[in-house]
Design a protein around this motif. Sequence first.
Motif, PDB file in Angstrom:
ATOM      1  N   SER A  57      -7.414  -2.645   0.720  1.00  0.00           N
ATOM      2  CA  SER A  57      -6.521  -2.467   1.863  1.00  0.00           C
ATOM      3  C   SER A  57      -5.939  -3.808   2.287  1.00  0.00           C
ATOM      4  N   VAL A  58      -4.659  -3.791   2.620  1.00  0.00           N
ATOM      5  CA  VAL A  58      -3.938  -5.021   2.956  1.00  0.00           C
ATOM      6  C   VAL A  58      -3.275  -4.863   4.314  1.00  0.00           C
ATOM      7  N   ILE A  59      -3.390  -5.897   5.131  1.00  0.00           N
ATOM      8  CA  ILE A  59      -2.706  -5.893   6.428  1.00  0.00           C
ATOM      9  C   ILE A  59      -1.785  -7.101   6.514  1.00  0.00           C
ATOM     10  N   GLY A  60      -1.052  -7.183   7.598  1.00  0.00           N
ATOM     11  CA  GLY A  60      -0.228  -8.356   7.850  1.00  0.00           C
ATOM     12  C   GLY A  60       1.257  -8.135   7.728  1.00  0.00           C
ATOM     13  N   TYR A  61       1.683  -6.938   7.326  1.00  0.00           N
ATOM     14  CA  TYR A  61       3.104  -6.696   7.132  1.00  0.00           C
ATOM     15  C   TYR A  61       3.879  -6.674   8.450  1.00  0.00           C
ATOM     16  N   VAL A  62       3.189  -6.412   9.544  1.00  0.00           N
ATOM     17  CA  VAL A  62       3.886  -6.341  10.826  1.00  0.00           C
ATOM     18  C   VAL A  62       3.291  -7.356  11.813  1.00  0.00           C
TER      19      VAL A  62
END
Length: 406
Positions: A54-59
């Motif tokens: 899982s990857v976060i940080g796009y927003v």
Amino acid sequence: MVMYEKTAEHFGKKFKDLPEGHLLVNLGPSHPATHGILQNVIQIDGERVVDTESVIGYVHRCFEKLGERYDYNQFLVCTDRMNYVSTPLNNIGWILTVEKMMQIQVPDRVTYVRMIISELSRIMDHIICNGIMGVDLGAFSGLLHLFHHRENIYQILEKLTGARLTTTFCRVGGMERDIYPEFQSEIKTVIKGLKPALDEFQDLLIRNKIFNERTAGIGGLSAERAIAYGFSGPNLRAAGVPWDVRKDDPYMFYDKVDFDIPVGEDGSALDRTLVRMEEMRQSMRIIEQLIDGIPEGPYHADVPHTFLPPKDRVYHNMEELIYHFKIIMHGVKVPPGEYYMSTEAANGELGFYVVSEGEKSPWRVHVRRPCFWYYQAFPELVKGGLLADTIATMSSLNVIAGELDC
């Protein structure tokens, strides 16, 4: 093939050498079932999930760093945009933190209104979570059935604050303005219509055989694992842990109202949905205990060095003009120190850690946002399940990207 190589390189050796017959697929960030800017790189064997990254940080919008540049009232425009499904809960959490730092005691009228708006916001949030849960699994009617009741709450917020989505509700020391004359009667009307609508929604969706088979036992988590991950709110209570900030560390007047804490058993998608259903009923129960007892009095504390005076007094009184000038130019000064305050937001414990050096802006701000802790558990929740179950699991967690990335 080029896209596969780039994805594999990005995530390192974990996905470089796939066994024969296994596929690597992206669930998001541009996908209708993710409801936001979330990416999940999923390794599947047929329809079975083998592994997930899982990857976060796009927003990510650097809200915490902005909080170190804005003054204490200005930061409300950032808290508005974290969990934008229930913005007043974020605003109230931040304002309570600042008032704790400054040891400000607001009038009872302010506390009553803040609690009522908090519970209305919780209802709005849960309507979206459970309604969209149905949409993700192919059942659109339930969301449509409840949505106009949510719209009725938005009408109240708009009349009270002048805005619908980003309300910038409250100010340090009180509220921006007093409640309007029909406030209490309109809330009673909303609650009266919402009660039977929730029962009908439960019959329409929750008791639907297909919905039950798609959610029962799916994405479950034990109480021990939920605590280890840092879960809170409905997702923790669905795992059988009866912990709620409003009960266990009371703030405002939550220790003076009567309400129950619903809990589940296995932390599955179905249990999370059922917990949120009951929480909406408990929120209405809290509102009914408060709505007729809103006391008379001012809508802000007597803190002229913190709360902006009314414009008509600024125009005609030199002392008020001076206070207005000092607050606008020099900001609200908070005593130096380290502070933490948590509230029970719709998704769980929302905490603000603030370090003050006595200036108009904090030296450091850190937000304990509930979604961050849920999303890190997503790979464990879906591993070994079907690809279709990942949608139900993600939806039941209610991960709001604006709060997750902060």
